[in-house]
Write a protein that holds these residues in place. Structure first.
Motif, PDB file in Angstrom:
ATOM      1  N   ASN A  38       0.818  -1.223   0.000  1.00  0.00           N
ATOM      2  CA  ASN A  38       0.000   0.000   0.000  1.00  0.00           C
ATOM      3  C   ASN A  38       0.850   1.270   0.000  1.00  0.00           C
ATOM      4  O   ASN A  38       0.585   2.219   0.730  1.00  0.00           O
ATOM      5  CB  ASN A  38      -0.970   0.005   1.188  1.00  0.00           C
ATOM      6  N   THR A  39       1.880   1.266  -0.851  1.00  0.00           N
ATOM      7  CA  THR A  39       2.752   2.429  -1.002  1.00  0.00           C
ATOM      8  C   THR A  39       2.904   2.726  -2.493  1.00  0.00           C
ATOM      9  O   THR A  39       2.467   1.960  -3.344  1.00  0.00           O
ATOM     10  CB  THR A  39       4.142   2.143  -0.400  1.00  0.00           C
ATOM     11  N   ASP A  40       3.554   3.829  -2.791  1.00  0.00           N
ATOM     12  CA  ASP A  40       3.840   4.128  -4.204  1.00  0.00           C
ATOM     13  C   ASP A  40       4.724   3.050  -4.829  1.00  0.00           C
ATOM     14  O   ASP A  40       4.662   2.808  -6.035  1.00  0.00           O
ATOM     15  CB  ASP A  40       4.545   5.484  -4.325  1.00  0.00           C
ATOM     16  N   ASP A  94       4.679  -0.179  -4.535  1.00  0.00           N
ATOM     17  CA  ASP A  94       4.087  -1.494  -4.846  1.00  0.00           C
ATOM     18  C   ASP A  94       2.857  -1.378  -5.744  1.00  0.00           C
ATOM     19  O   ASP A  94       2.098  -2.333  -5.888  1.00  0.00           O
ATOM     20  CB  ASP A  94       3.733  -2.259  -3.567  1.00  0.00           C
ATOM     21  N   LEU A  95       2.696  -0.235  -6.381  1.00  0.00           N
ATOM     22  CA  LEU A  95       1.502   0.021  -7.188  1.00  0.00           C
ATOM     23  C   LEU A  95       1.711  -0.451  -8.628  1.00  0.00           C
ATOM     24  O   LEU A  95       2.600   0.032  -9.327  1.00  0.00           O
ATOM     25  CB  LEU A  95       1.172   1.520  -7.163  1.00  0.00           C
ATOM     26  N   HIS A 141      -2.254  -2.646  -5.339  1.00  0.00           N
ATOM     27  CA  HIS A 141      -1.124  -2.700  -4.409  1.00  0.00           C
ATOM     28  C   HIS A 141      -0.819  -4.162  -4.114  1.00  0.00           C
ATOM     29  O   HIS A 141      -1.683  -4.905  -3.637  1.00  0.00           O
ATOM     30  CB  HIS A 141      -1.453  -1.952  -3.119  1.00  0.00           C
TER      31      HIS A 141
END
Length: 229
Positions: free
Chosen positions: A149-151, A153-154, A160
Motif C-alpha cells: 500500500n505504497t507508491d 508497490d503500485l 497494491h
C-alpha cells in the motif's frame, strides 16, 4: 559516502550503468534482486564482475525470479549476499531480505508473508537491541518486495501487491530508508510515516537507480536518478 541502488536486472545489462559508474564516484552498488530471469546463474558473476571493474563494493539480495543457488552465486562473485543478514557499511547499517511475498506467477523466490514479517522483525530487533544513539547510523532496510500500500508497490493496473510483513516491520522499527524493487513500473520515492523514505528504482533496463549520499553520520540525501542523463 555514496550508494547506488539498482534492481530487476533480469539478465539484461545496461551500458548506461557502466557509463554512470565510470563518471561518478560510487562507493557501494546495492542490487535489490532479480539479477537473473530464472537463471542462468553464470550471469551473476559476469554482471557483478563488471561492476567491480569500477572500484565499487557490491552487496546484493535475491529476487523472486532468481533460482535456487542465487546466494551462492552472489558470494562466489565476490559480492556479499545480504539476504537475512545485517552488515555495517560506513555510516549505514544494512538489513537485507530477498524474495517476495506470493505472486500469481509461482516464481521460485516466493515466501509466505508471515515468514517475511518474522524474519525481518528478528533482523531489525537484533540491531535495535544494541543500537547506540550516541553513534548515529542510517538504517537501510534492503528488500526485493516493496511494502504494501505504497507508491513502490503500485502496479500499472492500480493494484497494491507488496508485502504486509515488510510494511509492519517498517512501522515497528522506523528505519530511515527502505530500498525495494519487484514492481517494475512503480519507480518512486515516498514516505511511510514521518521517518522512512521508501525508494523503488524500477527496472535497470529503464535506466532508473536510487542514489543515497550520506554526508555525516545520520545525515543523508536520497533521490531517483536516470542513468542515461
Amino acid at each position: 559516502m555514496k550508494i547506488l541502488a539498482i534492481s530487476d536486472i533480469h539478465g539484461e545489462e545496461n551500458e548506461n550503468l557502466y557509463k554512470y559508474l565510470d563518471n561518478n564516484d560510487i562507493d557501494l552498488v546495492l542490487i535489490l534482486g532479480d539479477i537473473t530471469n530464472f537463471g542462468p546463474l553464470e550471469f551473476v558473476g559476469e554482471f557483478i564482475g563488471k561492476i567491480f571493474d569500477y572500484d565499487c563494493d557490491v552487496i546484493a539480495i535475491p529476487g523472486n525470479c532468481d533460482p535456487a543457488g542465487i546466494c551462492n552465486a552472489i558470494g562466489e562473485s565476490g559480492a556479499f549476499c545480504l539476504h537475512n543478514e545485517i552488515i555495517g557499511y560506513g555510516d549505514a547499517i544494512l538489513f537485507g531480505y530477498g524474495g517476495s511475498n506470493p505472486t500469481p506467477f509461482d516464481t521460485p523466490g516466493e515466501i509466505d508473508d508471515l515468514k517475511i514479517y518474522g524474519d525481518v522483525f528478528e533482523l531489525m530487533a537484533n540491531y535495535d537491541y544494541v543500537y547506540n544513539k550516541d553513534v548515529p547510523k542510517v538504517r537501510i532496510l534492503v528488500t526485493h518486495a516493496p511494502p504494501f500500500n505504497t507508491d513502490a508497490d503500485l502496479t500499472e493496473g492500480g493494484d497494491h501487491v507488496g508485502s504486509s510483513g515488510i510494511l509492519k516491520s517498517i512501522h515497528e522499527f522506523e528505519p530511515e530508508i527502505n530500498l525495494c524493487g519487484h514492481i517494475h513500473e512503480a519507480k518512486s520515492i515516498s514516505k511511510i510515516g514521518i521517518s522512512t523514505d521508501v525508494a523503488n528504482p524500477g527496472m535497470l533496463k529503464d535506466n532508473g537507480a536510487v542514489l543515497i549520499d550520506i554526508t555525516d553520520g545520520s545525515t543523508y540525501d536520497i533521490s531517483i536518478i536516470q542513468l542515461d542523463e
